[in-house]
Write a protein that holds these residues in place. Structure first.
Motif, short mmCIF file in Angstrom:
data_model
loop_
_atom_site.label_atom_id
_atom_site.label_comp_id
_atom_site.label_asym_id
_atom_site.label_seq_id
_atom_site.Cartn_x
_atom_site.Cartn_y
_atom_site.Cartn_z
N ALA A 25 -55.33 -29.47 6.51
CA ALA A 25 -55.75 -30.27 5.46
C ALA A 25 -55.01 -29.92 4.12
N GLN A 26 -54.19 -28.92 4.06
CA GLN A 26 -53.65 -28.40 2.66
C GLN A 26 -52.78 -29.47 1.92
N GLY A 27 -52.04 -30.10 2.52
CA GLY A 27 -51.03 -31.04 1.77
C GLY A 27 -51.68 -32.40 1.52
N LEU A 28 -52.89 -32.63 1.76
CA LEU A 28 -53.18 -34.02 1.64
C LEU A 28 -53.74 -34.31 0.53
N ASP A 29 -53.76 -33.53 -0.61
CA ASP A 29 -54.40 -33.77 -2.00
C ASP A 29 -53.63 -34.98 -2.65
N SER A 30 -52.33 -35.20 -2.38
CA SER A 30 -51.67 -36.40 -3.07
C SER A 30 -52.19 -37.58 -2.52
N GLN B 222 -40.09 -31.00 0.00
CA GLN B 222 -41.05 -31.36 0.96
C GLN B 222 -40.42 -32.13 2.13
N TRP B 223 -39.60 -33.06 1.87
CA TRP B 223 -38.77 -33.58 2.84
C TRP B 223 -37.97 -32.51 3.95
N GLU B 224 -37.15 -31.61 3.14
CA GLU B 224 -36.47 -30.73 3.84
C GLU B 224 -37.34 -29.99 4.69
N GLN B 225 -38.45 -29.67 4.10
CA GLN B 225 -39.48 -28.70 4.84
C GLN B 225 -39.94 -29.53 6.24
N LEU B 226 -40.17 -30.97 6.07
CA LEU B 226 -40.56 -31.60 7.25
C LEU B 226 -39.34 -31.79 8.08
N LEU B 227 -38.02 -31.73 7.77
CA LEU B 227 -37.14 -31.93 8.72
C LEU B 227 -37.17 -30.59 9.55
N LEU B 228 -37.42 -29.49 9.05
CA LEU B 228 -37.31 -28.37 9.62
C LEU B 228 -38.32 -27.89 10.41
N LEU B 229 -39.63 -28.63 9.96
CA LEU B 229 -40.96 -28.40 10.80
C LEU B 229 -40.51 -29.00 12.22
N VAL B 230 -40.20 -30.36 12.22
CA VAL B 230 -40.22 -31.31 13.31
C VAL B 230 -39.69 -30.25 14.53
N PRO B 231 -38.47 -29.92 14.59
CA PRO B 231 -38.16 -29.19 15.61
C PRO B 231 -38.83 -28.23 15.98
N ASP B 232 -39.40 -27.36 15.10
CA ASP B 232 -40.47 -26.17 15.47
C ASP B 232 -41.44 -26.83 16.32
N THR B 233 -42.32 -27.69 15.68
CA THR B 233 -43.36 -28.17 16.41
C THR B 233 -42.89 -28.84 17.98
N LEU B 234 -41.77 -29.48 17.88
CA LEU B 234 -41.36 -29.66 19.30
C LEU B 234 -41.12 -28.70 20.43
N LEU B 235 -40.45 -27.70 19.76
CA LEU B 235 -39.97 -26.33 20.49
C LEU B 235 -41.41 -26.00 20.92
N ASP B 236 -42.38 -25.86 20.31
CA ASP B 236 -43.66 -25.30 20.71
C ASP B 236 -44.26 -26.10 21.86
N LEU B 237 -44.21 -27.53 21.63
CA LEU B 237 -44.89 -28.11 22.57
C LEU B 237 -44.08 -27.92 24.05
N ASP B 238 -42.81 -27.57 23.96
CA ASP B 238 -41.80 -27.40 25.28
C ASP B 238 -42.46 -26.51 26.32
N ASP C 114 -42.03 -37.40 -2.31
CA ASP C 114 -42.12 -36.21 -1.86
C ASP C 114 -43.60 -36.18 -1.12
N GLU C 115 -44.55 -37.08 -1.71
CA GLU C 115 -46.17 -36.76 -1.30
C GLU C 115 -46.10 -37.15 0.08
N VAL C 116 -45.19 -38.33 0.47
CA VAL C 116 -45.47 -38.69 1.94
C VAL C 116 -45.12 -37.63 2.90
N ALA C 117 -44.01 -37.06 2.54
CA ALA C 117 -43.60 -35.74 3.47
C ALA C 117 -44.53 -34.69 3.57
N SER C 118 -45.32 -34.65 2.42
CA SER C 118 -46.28 -33.46 2.28
C SER C 118 -47.51 -33.98 3.37
#
Length: 1922
Positions: free
Chosen positions: A287-292, A335-351, A273-277
């Motif tokens: 820099a919040q999720g970098l502690d691991s 965290q993986w689930e969160q990452l999967l949903l974060l990707v499209p949001d990030t991309l659509l903001d870039l749009d 889960d750390e890598v996804a975080s």
């Protein structure tokens, strides 16, 4: 021909001498066991060889020897030496060398006991490479490391062993690259190489980390404390982050670095889960999720989480996360689930924030990648999907909505790739929805899918994204699902196939539909399931093929039909049956291909698909009679002929034998089809015949092979017979094509023949030897001469093809080896090169290129030089020169041309006038450029001579330019020289040109001086300025000549300099390294660049700087690719210099300040387009930033002086936005450019506003695309608001603010007009947008905020602004919102008249209502919803249409709204509402000025005509269009009478158009002819009296057209008031009218048509009498005059139609109703029309064949529409048969002989001969020859002569006595005298022409030859008659 795949190049091993000797020495140690010694010997001999293929074989042998070694043979040293040798060679080889693969394979086959030693040896070699390579060896070492990991186990072990070293090296290499990149600005090639190296290094480092995953993890865990590997990994990560954040790197490198970052993090942290975080934190830039993460990793990542990082970083990290992490199956944690949903949001903001199209492409690709990853997660078998994820991914969720919005705004994107990705994303979203809700398998039960389908089907068909999305629905739910919802889908899609842009999309969707439908029907396994399939797909197709216009069906043949036949081959029989059941002559509507054409189309597609076999029997594949095919091959319609030809020529198998029938069909097709005017048809004909000839060639090879192998004698005889038929056919084709190339042949025929001959030459060669076909034997020297004379044609294509063909023809036929002949051609070429007619120099160049291949050219040149007294010494050839050497030596003959040019330049320096008239310079320069083009400059032997020549050429170019540039750079080049010819101005002209001496400064143009009139000037020059050396021959110099001489010379200088720079090898030295020898030096190239710069920045003549631009583009291309570092950096330097100049320019600047900045935009364009597309485009970005800053208005720039830079900037921007080569790279700057253009409109300076206008129109085209139809406002050139603002987000706030500002100034209450300058532009942009039904209300870029401002603009005091506001409002109102919006607008209108009424406001509102209702009518196809309140609101405001309203403009607008609602048969309102409205409208109408005209209303003032027209539209609807629905039957006649008697001609014209339209509609609807009820006697009487008294030409033309429609259905009674006119009176009146109406084409045609109809009626009723005869003679003369060449096309078309209509009753009647001479002259007119230049006229005239009674036609012609050449041939034959039928053979022969002899030329023949002898080619530079380029008098004469022969023969057989009538004998004598005089005159004129007149005076020569031929043939015919 089979093209082999590219193979990698094998290169031999290259080692330096010392190493090679050491290795060979180490291998040649004696002793040792056998196996090892043999191995050593093998390797030793391998190293000694230099042939790479043999080396590979030896290495393979060494591999098998290694494999065979056993442990018992350990010869340590020698074995080590062998392994060392292999390893060393492996690491020294270049990438992709097959030898490396062979060595890897050899090392891999080492036995187990030896593997460790092999790994050690290889590691040592790799380690050596890694330890201390030079910087230029980095790419090679990186490649070696990558090769070790490429399926090479030992290599992988070796890399694992050296892991820290390898990683350190890769980091070192990357750091070196990053350092180098900063110093390469402007050197694109070096930059591109560096990017490639960088990409390779990043990829290799990723590969190393991936393959050494365990080793890395182990090393990091083993040493808990700080370790070396950590440092290396940290530095590598640092390099990746540098690449990610540095925008100088190209996308592919950045994207790979993004993957590398994620891979490295995964390698260090593992897959939990750390890598996804950590990745989530990087995406969020926090820099919040970098502690691991470990400390060092955390530090590096924090560096990436800065706030100011470029937007692309998140994009590449998303890509990395999706590509480098595993998404298969269940997710490891939340965290993986969160990452999967974060990707499209990030991309659509870039749009919304990205501008570059290439980045949009990456976003689209990554989104598709994400959707696949999400699918992978859901398809995991083991555990159910987490509920949050399921909810987010199901259809209808917020995320799905956002993604759909992304799809809708990108599915029309200009990049194919983006559109393709959005389609894949759409499909994946549907699959995600299916997976999250498995229960809803039936789409009809699934509300989400049904809503989606309905909204997709509701969209406009011009949206390309719609097709792909529907295709996905078909794929997932089957075709039935869509067909049930919309049964009309097949015919609807077929209707769209006419549009080229939509055809590929429509045909793809159709294919998915019919394939899926077929599968569904077949699955149900009912008995006759094919029947419904044919009904659904084949029947509509046949409808369209038979009835649609040809241009609409082209793409059906290209895209749809082949797919349908591939899917269901058996359907062909069904098609053929259905088409043959239709009557054969049932042509569809005019312009369609009819059943015959459709049949050909289907068969052609089927044969090309291999569905129809060809067969020897009379039926094609047993399906079609041959006679049908023959008809189709000469059919009138191009496409039918092409399809029939395609059927004959195209075949599924390339070796299928061509049958004798097919050859006969081609014999039938070729002669009449050679002369085709349409380039498309010519292209198709050539390509189809080429297919047939290729088939012949391939099948010949097969037959020859069979002849050798075949045992069966019968089969051999058959094959031999086929080859014999082939030979005969090919020779026939050859001779036919060569025969038509006579002088005077039409351009199209020459072009087609030459094309086909060149194809024959390529495939079969014109050999004369023992070849199987030996086509060269049929080529006579006359044929070759005719081809040579084609080089003199005025058409460039003909010249080029003739030159190509001459090189293929047998040299003996061309005869250029003959010294005298060659000398003649060379002289002709040299003369043409100094001609004053521009196209002559091109002929000269082609002739010289022909002579270049002749070995004796230099001797002939020497001869010519001596004749001219020039000092020229040609280079002496070696004893046995090869072809290449001969070519080089002959090309050195350029020295001769150069010598001549130098002399001519010297002349021009003393008198430009004389040069322009006697030897303009451009011809020689053009010849030099053309001759140099054919030289292979890489392999020249005489380099010294070439270097001198190049220096001289460049010098002479500069001199030429100096001579002519003053004219070209003057402030008014066109008007520089007075065009008058009287002597005073001519003398003035002479003096002006003396003042512009070439060395003179440019101040002549800035401060003009007075010409002093020399009072005592004795030597006044006259018009003919005697030149010094031509022995008193005079010249007339016109301004045109001088100007053409100057600008063409500039053009040729540019071309020559460009050619020299581009094609010659460069001589340069880089640093201290070795020198590259070449022919042109760096200094020379730079000099040429500076010359171009001066031309482009200072010329004013568009011709001059456009041509300098062409040369300069060649130069900049070469600079980029040159090896010289200095030259590579020139473009960047020149660019920054010119931008500085533009910035600081003012009126005193050297830059040319015209209103479009002359050549400056061209200069900058050329510099920027040389930058490679794939680079980071730094120059473009820098330039655009600077230019946009300059183009934006600023406070301190409002004077003329300070706006010069702004004007330049706007003009340069315009050129850059228009440049297609900058492509999508310019898109990011579009919104800034549009802002500059709109703001530029507010400038007080005219020049700025003018340039802003130009820039604005360019940007509109750039954004919305090139206009795709006549309709300015069609939706094809529009965009949904969402797509527009998604692509140009910066324009949203800008346009909104600007519109708000502009709308504030509109209020017209004060009565003052305030014009906001940019309001019109804003409305123009906004009217190009439209709402998408897919727009969610959530969109932040919605169109709603614009609406109130646009509505407000409707109050403007400016009419055009109100109209634009109404047009711009339409797109902003959704279809569903139209009724409430219209109602709200109507409520704003005052319900009764009052004092404070603002008519501008009322008018603006009414226009908005009108435009909204019209758009609703076209888009919605359904009535307005009930209870809309619109009719109620209108009825309350009816006063606006009545006289209570004093403003006629608003009265008219209100009436227009009423017409919109009450006019159509099917109204938008329901019946009761419409009925009430119509009643009210009628009462307004009856009380209006139209019906009750009193004196006061006739002067209504401005807008009254529009008002009356609006009234007339209501009246027309009530009286003519739908009187039954208005219920005003009693008023019909009264209203129509009022309309026809209205004093305003516009109203009468509108009324007549309405009547005509209704009549034509009824004609189509009703089969039996009867007069409609609304046409009562009164109306008819009104119409006939209007025809007699109307004065306005357009109205009169309309009345006559109406009457001709009426009289075609029965006889009319003509009344003038109460008087009834007789037929003769009417005829005489109309004949007089037709004679006097030539000034109005429309009227002339209408009168001609009507009078001809009445005339034919009179002939049919057998009217006798003197007046009837007089009428017929007058009518005949009128009709003949309408057919002459110079008449307008419309008149000729009308005449053709008349002649066709009277073909049966008049032309071919056995009774000769009009007498012989009139009938013969009408036939002559018909033949004239059949040879007219206009294709439409010829096609129309050729229809007479269908009207002639069948018994009269010959057996070879069927009564179907044929092409004009066949119609002409049949027509003359038919006329000869009619002469026999009428018993008028002698008169017929004499008439035809007169035609044969041709018209009497003006003046007597002596004058003609005299004119020819003093031929000074007139003083026209551009020859104005015969205008008819299609007609061929030569062929017409042959045709007449042939028919005359047979006619005389019949006459002599039937009549013994011969001609006895005295009149006819007298006529024979007169004709003979004329013919003899003509023959004599022509011969004398021909004798007086110069040598080889075919080149020097082509037209004149062809004309005289034709006259001579006519006279000779006429004499021969007359002789036979005696």
């Amino acid at each position: 021909m089979v093209v082999k795949k590219k193979t990698a190049r094998v290169e031999a091993v290259v080692l330096d001498e010392d190493k090679l000797h050491q290795l060979i020495a180490s291998l040649s140690v004696g002793g040792g066991e056998d196996g090892v010694r043999q191995l050593a010997q093998t390797l030793q001999s391998c190293l000694e060889l230099t042939e790479p293929v043999q080396q590979i074989q030896l290495v393979q042998k060494a591999g098998s020897q290694l494999e065979a070694l056993s442990e018992e043979q350990p010869d340590g040293a020698l074995l080590d030496a062998c392994l060392h040798t292999l390893s060393l060679v492996y690491t020294s080889l270049q990438a992709k060398n097959p030898l490396r693969r062979a060595i890897a394979s050899a090392l891999a086959s080492v036995p187990v006991w030896l593997q460790e030693r092999a790994v050690n040896r290889l590691s040592a070699c790799v380690s050596d490479c890694l330890s201390d390579p030079a910087a230029d060896r980095y790419p090679h070492v990186v490649d070696s490391v990558a090769a070790c990991l490429d399926g090479f186990a030992l290599g992988e072990r070796c890399v694992n062993k050296l892991l820290p070293e390898v990683l350190q090296f890769l980091h070192k290499g990357l750091s070196e690259y990053l350092h180098q990149n900063s110093g390469l600005a402007g050197r694109h090639i070096a930059q591109a190489q560096l990017m490639q190296s960088c990409l390779a290094a990043v990829k290799t480092s990723m590969l190393v980390i991936q393959r050494s995953q365990e080793a890395v993890s182990a090393a990091l865990e083993a040493e808990q404390s700080h370790c070396e590997l950590e440092d290396t990994l940290s530095s590598l990560l640092g390099s990746y982050i540098h690449i990610l954040t540095d925008e100088e790197f190209i996308q592919s490198v950045q994207s790979t670095a993004g993957m590398a970052v994620v891979l490295l993090i995964r390698s260090v942290i593992g897959c939990g889960d750390e890598v996804a975080s950590v990745v989530c934190s990087l995406l969020r830039s926090s820099a919040q999720g970098l502690d691991s993460a470990p400390q060092w990793l955390k530090q590096r990542c924090e560096g990436l989480c800065t706030s100011g990082r470029p937007p692309g970083v998140s994009l590449y990290l998303c890509h990395g996360a999706l590509a480098m992490l595993s998404w298969k199956g269940a997710l490891p944690g939340p965290q993986w689930e969160q990452l999967l949903l974060l990707v499209p949001d990030t991309l659509l903001d870039l749009d919304v924030s990205i501008k570059e199209s290439s980045t949009a492409m990456v976003v689209a690709r990554v989104l598709t990648l994400w959707s696949s990853a999400a699918l992978d997660c859901l398809q995991g078998k083991n555990q159910p999907c987490p509920p949050r994820l399921q909810q987010s991914l199901s259809g209808g969720s917020e995320l799905q909505q956002h993604l759909l919005e992304h799809i809708y705004s990108h599915w029309e994107h200009p990049l194919d790739g983006v559109r393709h990705q959005t389609r894949s994303l759409f499909r994946n979203l549907l699959l995600l929805h299916q997976h999250t809700d498995p229960s809803a398998s039936d789409p009809t039960q699934d509300s989400y899918v049904t809503e989606l389908t309905q909204s997709l089907l509701g969209l406009e068909w011009h949206m390309r994204g719609k097709y792909g999305s529907l295709g996905c629905l078909v794929e997932l739910y089957g075709a039935r699902y869509l067909l049930n919802i919309q049964p009309q889908l097949p015919s609807c899609l077929l209707g769209l196939m006419g549009d080229q842009t939509l055809a590929p999309y429509a045909s793809d969707l159709l294919e998915r539909l019919f394939v899926s439908h077929r599968a569904q029907l077949a699955g149900e396994a009912t008995e006759d399931w094919m029947e419904p399939w044919h009904r659904t797909w084949v029947t509509p197709l046949l409808q369209v093929l038979c009835r649609a216009r040809l241009d609409q069906t082209t793409y059906i043949l290209d895209y749809f039909l082949p797919k349908l036949l591939r899917c269901s081959p058996s359907s062909l029989a069904h098609m053929v049956q259905a088409l043959q059941d239709r009557p054969p002559c049932s042509a569809g509507p005019s312009g369609s291909r009819g059943a015959l054409g459709a049949l050909m189309t289907c068969l052609r597609a089927a044969r090309a698909q291999g569905v129809v076999p060809s067969s020897e029997e009379g039926l094609w594949g047993g399906l079609v009679p041959l006679s049908l095919l023959q008809q189709a091959l000469v059919h009138k319609h191009d496409q039918v002929r092409m399809d029939a030809l395609g059927l004959v020529c195209e075949s599924h198998r390339s070796t299928e034998v061509v049958t004798s029938q097919e050859m006969d069909l081609i014999r039938h097709f070729l002669p009449p089809n050679l002369n085709s005017q349409s380039p498309g048809v010519r292209q198709q004909t050539v390509s189809l015949l080429k297919k047939l000839l290729c088939r012949m060639k391939d099948s010949t090879l097969l037959l020859q092979k069979r002849l050798i192998q075949e045992r069966d004698q019968e089969q051999r005889d058959r094959d031999q017979q086929t080859l014999h038929l082939y030979k005969e056919f090919l020779r026939w084709v050859c001779v036919r094509l060569l025969e038509v190339l006579l002088p005077g042949a039409s351009f199209s025929k020459c072009l087609m023949s030459l094309h086909l001959l060149c194809v024959l030459g390529q495939l079969f060669t014109f050999s004369t030897g023992p070849d199987v076909f030996a086509l060269g034997e049929v080529v006579t020297s006359d044929h070759a001469q005719n081809v040579l004379y084609c080089v003199a044609s005025n058409f460039l294509e003909v010249k080029q093809l003739a030159s190509t063909l001459l090189r293929q023809l047998p040299p003996s036929a061309v005869g250029l080896q003959d010294q005298e002949r060659m000398c003649g051609v060379l002289r002709a070429a040299l003369d043409l090169s100094t001609s004053t007619r521009p196209f002559d120099s091109v002929s000269a160049a082609h002739l010289l290129n022909l002579l270049l291949h002749q070995p004796h050219l230099s001797q002939t040149l020497l001869h010519c030089a001596r004749e001219q007294g020039l000092d020229f010494q040609p280079p002496s050839p070696p004893p046995q020169p090869s072809g290449a050497v001969t070519l080089e030596l002959n090309t050195l003959a350029v020295q001769f041309l150069l010598h001549c040019l130098q002399l001519e330049v010297s002349k021009a320096e003393s008198s430009l006038l004389q040069a322009a008239a006697s030897s303009p310079l451009y011809g020689r320069a053009h010849c030099i450029t053309a001759v140099l083009q054919h030289l292979n400059t890489e392999s020249l032997s005489r380099t010294e001579q070439w270097r001198c020549l190049v220096s001289e050429l460049i010098a002479v170019c500069y001199r030429m330019s100096d001579v002519v540039s003053p004219v070209v750079q003057s402030s008014s080049p066109e008007g520089l020289i007075p065009m008058d010819t009287d002597s005073e101005t001519s003398a003035g002209l002479q003096r002006i040109l003396q003042e512009i001496q070439p060395r003179d400064t440019n101040d002549f143009f800035t401060s003009a001086r007075e010409l002093d009139t020399h009072p005592g000037d004795t030597q006044t020059q006259t018009t003919h300025t005697p030149s010094l050396d031509t022995g008193g021959e005079g010249y007339r110099v016109t301004a045109q000549m001088v100007l053409v001489c100057c600008w063409r010379s500039m053009k040729e200088v540019a071309m020559l300099l460009g050619q020299l720079c581009q094609s010659l090898p460069l001589h340069y030295t880089n640093g201290s390294s070795h020198t590259h020898t070449g022919l042109i030096t760096e200094a020379q190239v730079e000099g040429v660049g500076l010359y171009f710069r001066q031309q482009l920045l200072q010329s004013r003549h568009r011709g001059a700087f456009e041509l300098a631009y062409v040369g300069f583009v060649r130069l900049t291309d070469m600079l980029c690719r040159s090896g010289s570092q200095g030259l590579q950096q020139l473009p960047a330097r020149w660019l920054s210099e010119v931008l500085e100049e533009v910035k600081s320019s003012d009126p005193s600047s050297k830059l040319c300040a015209t209103r479009r900045s002359a050549g400056i935009p061209f200069y900058i364009q050329a510099l920027l387009s040389s930058e490679p597309k794939s680079s980071s485009c730094s120059l473009l970005k820098m330039t655009m930033r600077e230019l946009i800053a300059l183009a934006m208005p600023s406070a301190n720039r409002n004077t003329d002086c300070s706006t010069v830079p702004q004007v330049h900037a706007l003009n340069i921007l315009r050129a850059l936005y228009r440049d297609t080569r900058l492509g999508e790279n310019i898109i990011p700057f579009v919104s800034d450019g549009l802002q500059a253009a709109v703001l530029g409109f507010t400038s007080p300076v005219w020049a700025v506003r003018n340039s802003s206008t130009l820039l604005f129109s360019t940007l509109i085209t750039r954004i919305f695309g090139v206009k795709r139809g006549k309709d300015e406002h069609s939706k094809k050139n529009r965009m949904t608001g969402r797509e527009f603002f998604t692509r140009f987000p910066a324009l949203y706030p800008f346009l909104l603010n600007q519109l708000e500002e502009a709308a504030a100034t509109v209020e017209s209450d004060s009565g003052q007009v305030k014009l906001h300058p940019s309001l019109f532009l804003l409305l123009l942009v906004l009217s190009r947008l439209y709402p998408s039904p897919m727009d969610g209300s959530s969109s932040p870029l919605g169109l709603a905020p614009f609406m109130p401002f646009i509505i407000r603009c409707g109050r403007s005091a400016v009419y055009r602004t109100r109209e634009m506001a109404a047009r711009a409002l339409v797109p902003f109102v959704l279809v569903t919102q139209v009724p409430p919006t219209v109602h709200a607008l109507l409520q704003e209108l005052p319900s009764e008249p009052g004092p404070r009424i603002q008519h501008n406001h009322i008018h603006g509102t009414l226009l908005q209502v009108l435009f909204l209702l019209r758009s609703y009518q076209t888009d919605s196809h359904r009535p307005l919803p009930a209870g809309n309140g619109i009719s109620e609101a209108l009825r309350q405001r009816m006063w606006l249409a009545s006289r209570q309203n004093s403003c006629v403009v608003t009265r008219g607008a209100f009436l227009d709204v009423l017409v919109c609602l009450c006019g159509p048969k099917i109204s938008l309102l329901d019946d009761s509402d419409v009925g009430h409205l119509r009643q009210e409208a009628l009462s307004v109408l009856v009380a209006s000025d139209l019906v009750t005209s009193d004196a006061s209303s006739s002067t209504l003032g401005p807008g009254s005509t529009q008002y009356l027209l609006s009234l007339a539209r209501v009246a027309l609807s009530a009286s003519v269009e739908i009187p039954e629905l208005w219920g005003g039957a009693r008023l019909t006649s009264q209203l129509l009478q009022s309309l026809l008697r209205c004093p305003q001609y516009e109203v009468r014209e509108l009324a007549l158009e309405g009547v005509l339209r209704r009549l034509q509609e009824e004609e189509e609807e009703e089969e039996e002819e009867r007069r409609p009820q609304w046409l009562d006697e009164t109306t008819l009487s009104n119409l006939t009296s209007l025809a007699l008294h109307e004065r306005h030409p357009q109205c009169l033309a309309k009345v006559l057209t109406v009457l001709s429609v009426l009289s075609s259905s029965g006889e009319l009674q003509w009344r003038d008031g109460v008087k009834i006119l007789s037929q003769e009176e009417v005829l005489l009146h109309l004949l007089a009218l037709a004679h006097n109406s030539a000034h109005s084409v429309e009227l002339h045609c209408a009168a001609l048509t009507l009078v001809s109809q009445l005339m034919v009626q009179m002939v049919n009723s057998n009217a006798q009498g003197a007046s009837a005869e007089a009428c017929s003679a007058q009518w005949g003369a009128l009709l003949c005059s309408c057919c002459s060449e110079e008449q307008p096309m419309e008149v000729k078309l009308a005449a053709a139609k008349v002649l066709v209509d009277c073909a049966a009753s008049v032309l071919s009647s056995p009774h000769l109703p009009l007498g012989l001479s009139t009938t013969v002259s009408l036939w002559r007119s018909l033949f004239t029309l059949l040879q007219d230049e206009d294709e439409e006229v010829r096609d129309s005239a050729s229809d007479f064949i269908c009207k002639v009674p069948a018994p009269l036609l010959g057996t070879d012609v069927a009564a179907v529409s044929v092409c004009p050449p066949v119609a002409l041939h049949s027509g003359v034959g038919l006329l000869c048969r009619l002469f026999e039928l009428w018993g008028q053979e002698p008169a017929g022969v004499l008439a035809l002989t007169e035609w044969l002899l041709g018209e009497e030329e003006e003046g007597d023949d002596e004058a003609v001969a005299d004119e020819a002898s003093s031929l000074d080619e007139e003083d026209f530079l551009f020859e104005k020859g015969d205008l008819n380029l299609w007609a061929e008098p030569v062929q017409w004469v042959k045709l007449l002569h042939g028919h005359l022969d047979s006619l005389i023969l019949t006459f002599k057989q039937t009549q013994v006595s011969g001609i006895s009538e005295p009149d006819q004998l007298h006529q024979i004598r007169t004709l003979s005298t004329r013919a003899r005089a003509k023959a004599l005159g022509s011969q004398q004129a021909l004798d007086s022409l110069p040598a080889l007149p075919q080149f020097s005076c082509t037209m004149e020569h062809a004309r005289l030859v034709l006259r001579s031929q006519r006279a000779a043939l006429a004499l021969e015919v007359l002789e036979r008659l005696r």
